[in-house]
Design a protein around this motif. Structure first.
Motif, PDB file in Angstrom:
ATOM      1  N   ARG A 198       0.842  -1.213   0.000  1.00 40.77           N
ATOM      2  CA  ARG A 198       0.000   0.000   0.000  1.00 40.77           C
ATOM      3  C   ARG A 198       0.870   1.253   0.000  1.00 40.77           C
ATOM      4  O   ARG A 198       0.547   2.238  -0.672  1.00 40.77           O
ATOM      5  CB  ARG A 198      -0.934  -0.014   1.217  1.00 40.77           C
ATOM      6  N   ASP A 199       1.956   1.215   0.758  1.00 37.70           N
ATOM      7  CA  ASP A 199       2.866   2.354   0.804  1.00 37.70           C
ATOM      8  C   ASP A 199       3.486   2.603  -0.567  1.00 37.70           C
ATOM      9  O   ASP A 199       3.585   3.750  -1.026  1.00 37.70           O
ATOM     10  CB  ASP A 199       3.952   2.087   1.846  1.00 37.70           C
TER      11      ASP A 199
ATOM     12  N   GLN B 245       2.264   1.722  -3.516  1.00 36.36           N
ATOM     13  CA  GLN B 245       1.239   2.217  -4.438  1.00 36.36           C
ATOM     14  C   GLN B 245       0.924   3.683  -4.185  1.00 36.36           C
ATOM     15  O   GLN B 245       0.707   4.461  -5.128  1.00 36.36           O
ATOM     16  CB  GLN B 245      -0.026   1.365  -4.299  1.00 36.36           C
ATOM     17  N   ARG B 246       0.917   4.084  -2.916  1.00 36.09           N
ATOM     18  CA  ARG B 246       0.644   5.479  -2.575  1.00 36.09           C
ATOM     19  C   ARG B 246       1.731   6.405  -3.135  1.00 36.09           C
ATOM     20  O   ARG B 246       1.438   7.462  -3.706  1.00 36.09           O
ATOM     21  CB  ARG B 246       0.522   5.626  -1.066  1.00 36.09           C
TER      22      ARG B 246
ATOM     23  N   ALA C 135       1.503   6.626  -6.942  1.00 35.49           N
ATOM     24  CA  ALA C 135       0.426   7.530  -7.346  1.00 35.49           C
ATOM     25  C   ALA C 135       0.855   8.985  -7.171  1.00 35.49           C
ATOM     26  O   ALA C 135       0.548   9.846  -8.006  1.00 35.49           O
ATOM     27  CB  ALA C 135      -0.828   7.240  -6.519  1.00 35.49           C
ATOM     28  N   LEU C 136       1.587   9.264  -6.087  1.00 35.39           N
ATOM     29  CA  LEU C 136       2.093  10.616  -5.867  1.00 35.39           C
ATOM     30  C   LEU C 136       3.101  10.995  -6.950  1.00 35.39           C
ATOM     31  O   LEU C 136       3.106  12.137  -7.428  1.00 35.39           O
ATOM     32  CB  LEU C 136       2.740  10.713  -4.488  1.00 35.39           C
TER      33      LEU C 136
ATOM     34  N   ASN D  68       9.182   6.570   2.778  1.00 35.79           N
ATOM     35  CA  ASN D  68       8.305   5.426   2.932  1.00 35.79           C
ATOM     36  C   ASN D  68       8.183   5.106   4.429  1.00 35.79           C
ATOM     37  O   ASN D  68       8.938   5.623   5.251  1.00 35.79           O
ATOM     38  CB  ASN D  68       8.815   4.213   2.139  1.00 35.79           C
TER      39      ASN D  68
ATOM     40  N   VAL E 267      -0.584  13.252   0.940  1.00 34.47           N
ATOM     41  CA  VAL E 267      -0.205  11.963   1.538  1.00 34.47           C
ATOM     42  C   VAL E 267       0.241  12.214   2.970  1.00 34.47           C
ATOM     43  O   VAL E 267       0.696  13.308   3.309  1.00 34.47           O
ATOM     44  CB  VAL E 267       0.928  11.280   0.741  1.00 34.47           C
ATOM     45  N   ASP E 268       0.090  11.200   3.823  1.00 33.05           N
ATOM     46  CA  ASP E 268       0.443  11.377   5.227  1.00 33.05           C
ATOM     47  C   ASP E 268       1.898  11.030   5.518  1.00 33.05           C
ATOM     48  O   ASP E 268       2.330  11.072   6.666  1.00 33.05           O
ATOM     49  CB  ASP E 268      -0.484  10.553   6.126  1.00 33.05           C
ATOM     50  N   ASN E 269       2.665  10.692   4.493  1.00 36.13           N
ATOM     51  CA  ASN E 269       4.081  10.373   4.694  1.00 36.13           C
ATOM     52  C   ASN E 269       4.871  11.613   5.094  1.00 36.13           C
ATOM     53  O   ASN E 269       4.620  12.712   4.599  1.00 36.13           O
ATOM     54  CB  ASN E 269       4.686   9.788   3.414  1.00 36.13           C
TER      55      ASN E 269
END
Length: 306
Positions: free
Chosen positions: A111-112, A114-115, A118-119, A267, A187-189
């Protein structure tokens, strides 16, 4: 011929017919069968090589190089070595890899990934279409490192982010950072911000002030500009200055593109590692310029700056 008792002997001549030996008559059939078997084995090998996973192929290669490795490492197969001591870590383990096939951790990592992918697509689209970023598309580089998604804003000969030896951002540099800050809020990263200089020694200013301090101050200036543009206050997890220790252009230490600000969207593994007072993975050298979102790079001449 002498006669015996007046009677001539009767001589019978028999001609032996030589029959062809059949002992080797069918050898070609055996040779042909061996050839067909070898070809079938060859094509089966080719099929296995094209369908096997990369890890399996690496394991097979390592087996033929060191045939006893499987026995010594107690692995089940050549591609599955384990530690020599029970409970130890895999000999091939690298930080960030999931050992033991933990499904939950694998899902988190996926999931990380893919996020961040996408970013990456979103940022590239912004750079190529957004009015503020498009003119600087050849100065904004986006790629992946071990830490996460990296965004580099590099200097050009006639378009630097900062004045020579200064920490005050140019107006257009502030606009670039502002657009990136708003995009990264999606994103919350956490992020890491690093400043870089070229190899030209810093001249002027206070004694003891060098490219190390200059690069750190520039990284902080970038962080403040992103905060002013609306970035979340706790978004930045690390702000560092690297001076000229990680050049972009290794062949020309004073090249303008060595002066840059790099922003890494971390990540989750790197983020957790930093929060535990660890040291993040080394910043890798850029292997090429294939991830540029703009036009191909134009090689610049040497100029002493910073």
């Amino acid at each position: 011929m002498a006669l015996k008792d007046g009677i001539a002997p009767i001589v019978v001549r028999k001609t032996r017919k030589h029959r062809k030996s059949t002992a080797h008559a069918g050898m070609w059939k055996i040779a042909y069968a061996d050839f067909v078997t070898a070809m079938m084995a060859f094509f089966l090998l080719m099929w296995l090589l094209t369908t096997s996973a990369e890890a399996d192929l690496k394991g097979i290669s390592e087996y033929f190089q060191t045939p006893l490795k499987v026995t010594l490492s107690s692995g089940k197969v050549s591609g599955d070595p384990v530690a020599l001591l029970t409970g130890g870590q895999s000999l091939n383990h690298r930080r960030g890899e999931t050992q033991g096939g933990d499904p939950a951790q694998a899902q988190i990592d996926e999931r990380d990934r893919q996020r961040l992918e996408a970013l990456q697509a979103k940022l590239r689209s912004l750079v190529l279409t957004q009015a503020v970023l498009k003119p600087f598309s050849d100065q904004i580089l986006i790629d992946f490192t071990d830490e996460g998604l990296r965004i580099q804003i590099v200097d050009e000969r006639n378009r630097p982010m900062f004045d020579t030896g200064k920490t005050e951002l140019k107006d257009y540099s502030r606009e670039i950072l502002g657009e990136l800050a708003r995009a990264l809020n999606g994103v919350d990263n956490k992020i890491s911000i690093a400043g870089h200089t070229d190899s030209a020694p810093y001249a002027g200013g206070d004694a003891g002030y060098s490219n190390w301090e200059l690069s750190a101050d520039r990284a902080n200036a970038a962080r403040r500009a992103m905060l002013a543009a609306g970035m979340a206050p706790d978004k930045a997890l690390r702000v560092i200055g690297l001076a000229d220790s990680v050049p972009f252009d290794h062949s020309n230490p004073r090249a303008p593109e060595n002066r840059r600000i790099s922003i890494v969207v971390l990540n989750k593994r790197s983020e957790e590692f930093l929060k535990k007072d660890g040291i993040a993975v080394d910043v890798p050298a850029v292997s090429g310029k294939t991830d540029d979102v703009g036009e191909p790079w134009r090689q610049s001449g040497t100029r002493a700056d910073d």
